[in-house]
Design an enzyme around this catalytic site. Structure first.
Site, short mmCIF file in Angstrom:
data_model
loop_
_atom_site.label_atom_id
_atom_site.label_comp_id
_atom_site.label_asym_id
_atom_site.label_seq_id
_atom_site.Cartn_x
_atom_site.Cartn_y
_atom_site.Cartn_z
N LEU A 164 -35.62 -9.24 -103.68
CA LEU A 164 -34.47 -8.42 -104.06
C LEU A 164 -33.94 -7.60 -102.88
O LEU A 164 -32.80 -7.14 -102.90
CB LEU A 164 -34.82 -7.48 -105.21
N SER A 171 -20.94 -1.69 -102.71
CA SER A 171 -20.07 -1.89 -103.88
C SER A 171 -18.60 -1.64 -103.59
O SER A 171 -17.75 -2.43 -104.05
CB SER A 171 -20.55 -1.01 -105.05
N LYS A 222 -29.72 6.43 -112.69
CA LYS A 222 -29.71 5.36 -113.70
C LYS A 222 -30.36 5.79 -115.02
O LYS A 222 -29.99 5.27 -116.07
CB LYS A 222 -30.41 4.11 -113.15
N ARG A 274 -48.38 -1.31 -105.94
CA ARG A 274 -49.24 -0.44 -105.12
C ARG A 274 -49.90 0.62 -106.01
O ARG A 274 -51.09 0.86 -105.91
CB ARG A 274 -48.39 0.23 -104.04
N THR A 275 -49.11 1.25 -106.88
CA THR A 275 -49.66 2.24 -107.81
C THR A 275 -49.96 1.52 -109.13
O THR A 275 -49.03 1.21 -109.89
CB THR A 275 -48.63 3.37 -108.05
N PRO A 276 -51.23 1.21 -109.40
CA PRO A 276 -51.54 0.35 -110.55
C PRO A 276 -51.09 0.93 -111.89
O PRO A 276 -50.71 0.18 -112.79
CB PRO A 276 -53.07 0.22 -110.51
N ARG A 323 -48.37 2.38 -112.65
CA ARG A 323 -46.97 2.01 -112.95
C ARG A 323 -46.89 0.55 -113.37
O ARG A 323 -46.08 0.19 -114.22
CB ARG A 323 -46.09 2.25 -111.71
N ASP A 359 -28.05 -5.44 -114.21
CA ASP A 359 -29.00 -5.90 -113.19
C ASP A 359 -29.80 -7.12 -113.65
O ASP A 359 -30.01 -8.07 -112.88
CB ASP A 359 -30.00 -4.78 -112.84
P1 NAP Z 1 -38.03 2.06 -106.63
O1 NAP Z 1 -37.76 2.29 -108.06
O2 NAP Z 1 -38.11 3.21 -105.69
O3 NAP Z 1 -39.38 1.19 -106.52
C1 NAP Z 1 -39.94 0.88 -105.26
C2 NAP Z 1 -41.08 -0.12 -105.45
O4 NAP Z 1 -41.56 -0.48 -104.15
C3 NAP Z 1 -42.28 0.46 -106.20
O5 NAP Z 1 -42.92 -0.56 -106.91
C4 NAP Z 1 -43.15 0.96 -105.05
O6 NAP Z 1 -44.53 1.06 -105.38
C5 NAP Z 1 -42.95 -0.15 -104.05
N1 NAP Z 1 -43.25 0.28 -102.67
C6 NAP Z 1 -42.52 1.12 -101.91
N2 NAP Z 1 -43.11 1.27 -100.71
C7 NAP Z 1 -44.25 0.51 -100.72
C8 NAP Z 1 -45.27 0.24 -99.78
N3 NAP Z 1 -45.27 0.81 -98.57
N4 NAP Z 1 -46.26 -0.60 -100.14
C9 NAP Z 1 -46.28 -1.18 -101.36
N5 NAP Z 1 -45.33 -0.97 -102.30
C10 NAP Z 1 -44.32 -0.14 -101.98
O7 NAP Z 1 -36.91 1.11 -105.98
P2 NAP Z 1 -36.08 -0.06 -106.72
O8 NAP Z 1 -34.78 0.50 -107.17
O9 NAP Z 1 -36.97 -0.72 -107.70
O10 NAP Z 1 -35.75 -1.02 -105.47
C11 NAP Z 1 -36.75 -1.81 -104.86
C12 NAP Z 1 -36.08 -2.74 -103.83
O11 NAP Z 1 -35.19 -3.64 -104.51
C13 NAP Z 1 -35.23 -2.00 -102.80
O12 NAP Z 1 -35.37 -2.63 -101.56
C14 NAP Z 1 -33.80 -2.21 -103.31
O13 NAP Z 1 -32.84 -2.20 -102.26
C15 NAP Z 1 -33.91 -3.59 -103.93
N6 NAP Z 1 -32.92 -3.80 -105.00
C16 NAP Z 1 -32.08 -4.86 -104.89
C17 NAP Z 1 -31.18 -5.12 -105.89
C18 NAP Z 1 -30.27 -6.31 -105.75
O14 NAP Z 1 -29.24 -6.36 -106.46
N7 NAP Z 1 -30.60 -7.26 -104.91
C19 NAP Z 1 -31.11 -4.30 -107.03
C20 NAP Z 1 -31.99 -3.21 -107.10
C21 NAP Z 1 -32.89 -2.97 -106.08
P3 NAP Z 1 -45.15 2.42 -106.00
O15 NAP Z 1 -44.85 2.36 -107.48
O16 NAP Z 1 -46.59 2.32 -105.69
O17 NAP Z 1 -44.45 3.56 -105.32
#
Ligand code: NAP
Length: 291
Positions: free
Chosen positions: A228, A29, A78, A162-164, A166, A114
């Site tokens: 994403l 950012s 957030k 992965r975690t159903p 949620r 977002d």
């Molecule tokens: P978060 O709240 O920590 O959520 C992570 C997600 O990934 C959860 O659904 C988690 O599942 C899953 N996950 C993590 N490790 C896993 C694994 N080994 N196998 C299967 N599922 C797995 O993170 P977030 O903020 O949503 O961000 C997720 C991704 O989006 C990140 O890479 C982030 O950089 C990207 N992102 C991009 C933007 C953009 O503007 N492009 C904006 C926001 C985020 P569980 O619920 O089972 O833990």
């Protein structure tokens, strides 16, 4: 090693904006916003503040006391910021998460750009998701923004995680159907999909070989796939989609558009999109070289 920032005139009129996160030093950012502020000829500076969860209340009190013009919030702030604000936009309220703070007179308002950023990235790629059948992979913060955006577009939504538990909670909030994130459970759904969005962190550096389970052959030719994750930009998920001839959208579009929307809230001026994109790309390339 970090390059020193190009010299900039700061004076008694300089306005301040920034991002609060923990950690925050990886954030794109500052590069993106400072390039945009320079291009707009504004005497502003955008900084990254590393704020641990326990000092978030002081940081927001500091914003009020110093009348900082605008802030972005990233992980883990957030949701925690919500009780510290005067008002939420409808989007922030319904997502239960805030990524942008701005002033409306004396009121400190929390917004979430977002979801709109995600939709703009799809539109930019020529995709009109209204009424489509879409599978969301993941149920974290990013998935919530995507589910909110696509629910507003009256999509038929499926959510696999992965975690159903949620997935079930998120599905209930946005009239979606939860589904197990396994090849067997997904098999009958895939031929019906118009689009698929990876909102998990699978494929993100350093685990670039990982990818959510996906039978690309069964996906209709006309479908689109959005990831994403933007570190790296060309994830395994997108590479596999491209090999199958599926239209792809990378994570940079959403990142730039959510930032542009925040900048417009603060300055009232149209964001210079090309400048922001180039600055974000350059920052990604240079961090790749510095690894
Ligand atoms: P978060 O709240 O920590 O959520 C992570 C997600 O990934 C959860 O659904 C988690 O599942 C899953 N996950 C993590 N490790 C896993 C694994 N080994 N196998 C299967 N599922 C797995 O993170 P977030 O903020 O949503 O961000 C997720 C991704 O989006 C990140 O890479 C982030 O950089 C990207 N992102 C991009 C933007 C953009 O503007 N492009 C904006 C926001 C985020 P569980 O619920 O089972 O833990």
């Amino acid at each position: 090693m970090h390059e020193p920032s190009p010299h900039r005139q700061l004076d008694a009129h300089t306005q301040l904006a920034g991002v609060l996160g923990y950690p925050v030093r990886h954030s794109l950012s500052p590069a993106m916003h400072n390039a945009a502020l320079r291009a707009l000829g504004l005497n502003w500076v955008y900084l990254a503040f590393e704020v641990p969860p326990e000092t978030l209340p002081q940081a927001i009190a500091g914003m009020r006391g110093l009348r900082i013009q605008g802030l972005n919030l990233t992980i883990p702030h957030k949701e925690a910021v919500i009780p510290l604000l005067d008002h939420l936009t409808d989007a922030a309220q319904q997502m239960g998460a805030v990524n942008t703070l701005f002033w409306e007179g004396e009121r400190l308002v929390g917004d979430n750009t977002d979801a709109e950023g995600f939709l703009r990235a799809l539109h930019e790629a020529g995709i009109e998701p209204a009424g489509q059948t879409v599978l969301i992979l993941g149920a974290g913060g990013a998935a919530r923004a995507v589910a909110y955006a696509l629910h507003k577009q009256e999509c038929r939504l499926w959510i696999a995680n992965r975690t159903p538990e949620r997935a079930a909670v998120l599905a209930q909030a946005f009239q979606a159907t939860p589904i197990a994130m396994t090849p067997d459970a997904l098999r009958p759904l895939i031929p019906q999909l118009d689009g698929i969005v990876n909102c998990t962190s699978l494929g993100m550096t350093p685990n670039t070989d990982s990818s959510p389970p996906m039978d690309w052959e069964a996906l209709p030719d006309t479908a689109w796939a959005c990831d994403l994750v933007y570190r790296p930009l060309h994830t395994r998920f997108l590479q596999d989609a491209q090999k199958r001839g599926i239209r792809t959208i990378d994570g940079l579009g959403m990142l730039i558009h959510q930032g542009a929307l925040a900048l417009e809230r603060w300055t009232g001026q149209p964001a210079p999109m090309a400048v922001m994109r180039q600055a974000a790309m350059q920052a990604l390339v240079s961090e790749g070289k510095n690894q």
